[in-house]
Scaffold this active site. Sequence first.
Site, PDB file in Angstrom:
ATOM      1  N   GLU A 326     -47.504 -38.337 -24.092  1.00 16.72           N
ATOM      2  CA  GLU A 326     -47.258 -38.551 -22.668  1.00 16.72           C
ATOM      3  C   GLU A 326     -48.256 -39.563 -22.129  1.00 16.72           C
ATOM      4  OE1 GLU A 326     -45.511 -34.459 -20.777  1.00 16.72           O
ATOM      5  OE2 GLU A 326     -47.679 -34.647 -20.864  1.00 16.72           O
ATOM      6  N   CYS A 327     -47.772 -40.610 -21.502  1.00 16.11           N
ATOM      7  CA  CYS A 327     -48.600 -41.603 -20.829  1.00 16.11           C
ATOM      8  C   CYS A 327     -49.705 -42.105 -21.769  1.00 16.11           C
ATOM      9  CB  CYS A 327     -49.161 -41.044 -19.524  1.00 16.11           C
ATOM     10  SG  CYS A 327     -49.701 -42.324 -18.379  1.00 16.11           S
ATOM     11  N   GLY A 328     -50.954 -41.670 -21.605  1.00 18.62           N
ATOM     12  CA  GLY A 328     -52.018 -42.120 -22.493  1.00 18.62           C
ATOM     13  C   GLY A 328     -51.726 -41.802 -23.949  1.00 18.62           C
ATOM     14  N   SER A 426     -43.350 -41.067 -23.687  1.00 18.83           N
ATOM     15  CA  SER A 426     -42.885 -41.387 -22.342  1.00 18.83           C
ATOM     16  C   SER A 426     -44.089 -41.608 -21.446  1.00 18.83           C
ATOM     17  CB  SER A 426     -42.032 -40.257 -21.773  1.00 18.83           C
ATOM     18  OG  SER A 426     -42.850 -39.122 -21.497  1.00 18.83           O
TER      19      SER A 426
END
Length: 435
Positions: A326-328, A426
């Site tokens: 997720e993200c990072g 994502s």
Amino acid sequence: MTPGLLIAAPASGTGKTTVMLGLLRALRDDGIVVQPFKCGPDYIDPAFHRAASGRASFNLDSWSMPATMLDTLADQASDADFAISEGSMGLFDGVAKAGATGNGASADIARRMGWPVVLVIDVSGQAQSAAATALGFSRYDPSVNIAGVILNRVASPRHERLARAGMEAIGIRVFGALPRRGDLKLPERHLGLVQAAEHPDLDARISEYATFLRANVDIAALRGAATAHPPAGGEPVWHRPPAQRIALARDAAFSFTYSHVLEAWHRAGAEIRPFSPLADEPPAADAELVWLPGGYPELHAGRLAEARRFQTALAEHATTRPVHGECGGYMVLGEGLIDADGVHHRMAGLLGLVTSYAHRKMHLGYRRATLLAPMGGFDTGAMLTGHEFHYSTIVEQPDSALATVTDAEGNAVAETGSHRGRVTGSFFHLIAATQ
């Protein structure tokens, strides 16, 4: 039934976090069991709440969470003496298009839970005029009960008398007045406060906040203004975990996890195996899923690039079992991460994604996603809600889209996530899912 309050403000930056942390610690020191909550999709403040209260803090979000989830999470206060929720932004600030249970404003949560609101008002640069702000908030929505105010950043005893006089003239209760103290402000980063784990003196700071609150706020009156939220009744609703043995990255680079997600995994009997990529630790060999949450990988990109043991084990896991970021975490699964100085760091290379902080652009908002491929325990077609907030830009993304993604108003979002084999990623942080 547990009485509760919501600490809110007319806008961001008024000092409500200082009030929240000081109040949590003061009550805890008095032997009162306090259950903290945070309105909205914030994954940083709850860690501070936990440090102050000794209990996990749960997010309550009216846009992304169904009613059953909100009620289940609110009932986490059933074994506590008191509940306090910290608002986000201004009390009535939310998105234009509401979800099933609201538009994401803190006022939605106050209304649903029946919690009176205490407004923290920054009175610097004004005196009696602050009463006009309080009056407007008290009348804007009659279904939201404004119990009173705490005046913040008061310059002098005279300033306090004038501000109190304004509130008295319109019948708004003043629970306290906080003198201006620049030394009590916590340092910030672009996503908000610097993480709780990064403060070696955090406990001492929170104790200072508690002392500050005790000296200037009528805490007994605040407790007396609270009202009880009746239990929702029925069976609690927790989302099922994406696997039964989950290797979860957890260190200074990977720390953005929602308490309600971890609680759901625990309650379903999932085994969570923490590991540290920064320490070059591999994920548990018997894990069914590796989950890399968000965080600040850009601050540790050099160390992550050199974490060969971690990267090798991650690639081996991905040959037979799912990996999700997720993200990072998504950025670390990619080919490379370019830091703010323009230096390119080689990442895990399990996806073709290349991201850059050299060309900053803010990406912020709620997200609704429909999966185009399986994602770490979620099937193709699953509907997910989440939130995105980062400053990185995509330089390359050659892999297939993971999902169709829209914002809160239904507009298509270009950051669709991506997948390759069993690896998915994502930019949005998962909040709720409907299979």
